[in-house]
Write a protein that holds these residues in place. Structure first.
Motif, short mmCIF file in Angstrom:
data_model
loop_
_atom_site.label_atom_id
_atom_site.label_comp_id
_atom_site.label_asym_id
_atom_site.label_seq_id
_atom_site.Cartn_x
_atom_site.Cartn_y
_atom_site.Cartn_z
N LEU A 92 0.83 -1.20 0.00
CA LEU A 92 0.00 0.00 0.00
C LEU A 92 0.86 1.25 0.00
CD1 LEU A 92 -2.78 1.31 0.12
CD2 LEU A 92 -2.70 1.10 2.62
N SER A 93 1.92 1.26 0.79
CA SER A 93 2.83 2.41 0.81
C SER A 93 3.48 2.60 -0.56
CB SER A 93 3.92 2.22 1.88
OG SER A 93 3.35 2.23 3.15
N ASN A 94 3.91 1.49 -1.16
CA ASN A 94 4.52 1.56 -2.49
C ASN A 94 3.50 2.06 -3.51
OD1 ASN A 94 6.96 0.63 -1.52
ND2 ASN A 94 6.61 -1.49 -2.13
N PHE A 95 2.27 1.59 -3.42
CA PHE A 95 1.22 2.02 -4.34
C PHE A 95 0.97 3.52 -4.20
CE2 PHE A 95 -3.28 2.82 -5.27
CZ PHE A 95 -3.31 2.46 -6.61
N LYS A 96 0.90 3.98 -2.93
CA LYS A 96 0.69 5.41 -2.70
C LYS A 96 1.84 6.22 -3.27
CE LYS A 96 -2.19 5.17 1.46
NZ LYS A 96 -2.22 5.43 2.91
#
Length: 113
Positions: A92-96
């Motif tokens: 999720l952090s990478n996606f953000k």
């Protein structure tokens, strides 16, 4: 004559006592049979109780082992889910970050166009 009557009465009493003794011996023999049967029945009940107790103990031991295995499996699942959760948080952090980067690149491209 009196003596003869007394002897006959005593003989009759002796016969009655002999019959009473025979009855007592028969009662004693029956009581010994009953006691033997009772002891055998008590021993059988004791053995059956011991077998039932041993089965209960074995069943309880098996349930304890199954519970331990189930708890170990549950703990492993929980750890797996925690790992999955951590990985999902990273994703999720990478996606953000990628979304933000893409947004900035799109903004820059739009401004250059």
């Amino acid at each position: 004559m009196q003596k003869i009557k007394e002897l006959e009465a005593n003989t009759k009493k002796m016969e009655n006592l002999d019959m009473y003794i025979v009855e007592l011996k028969a009662d004693k023999a029956q009581m010994q049979i009953d006691l033997t049967n009772f002891k055998a029945s008590a021993e059988q009940s004791k053995q059956e109780s011991q077998m039932a107790l041993e089965k209960y103990r074995q069943d309880n031991k098996n349930l304890g082992e199954e519970n331990q295995r189930g708890q170990a499996e549950l703990d492993a699942c929980i750890k797996g889910l925690e790992v999955d959760k951590s990985q999902m948080q990273i994703d999720l952090s990478n996606f953000k970050a990628l979304t933000e980067q893409s947004k900035q690149e799109s903004q820059t491209a739009l401004e250059q166009y």
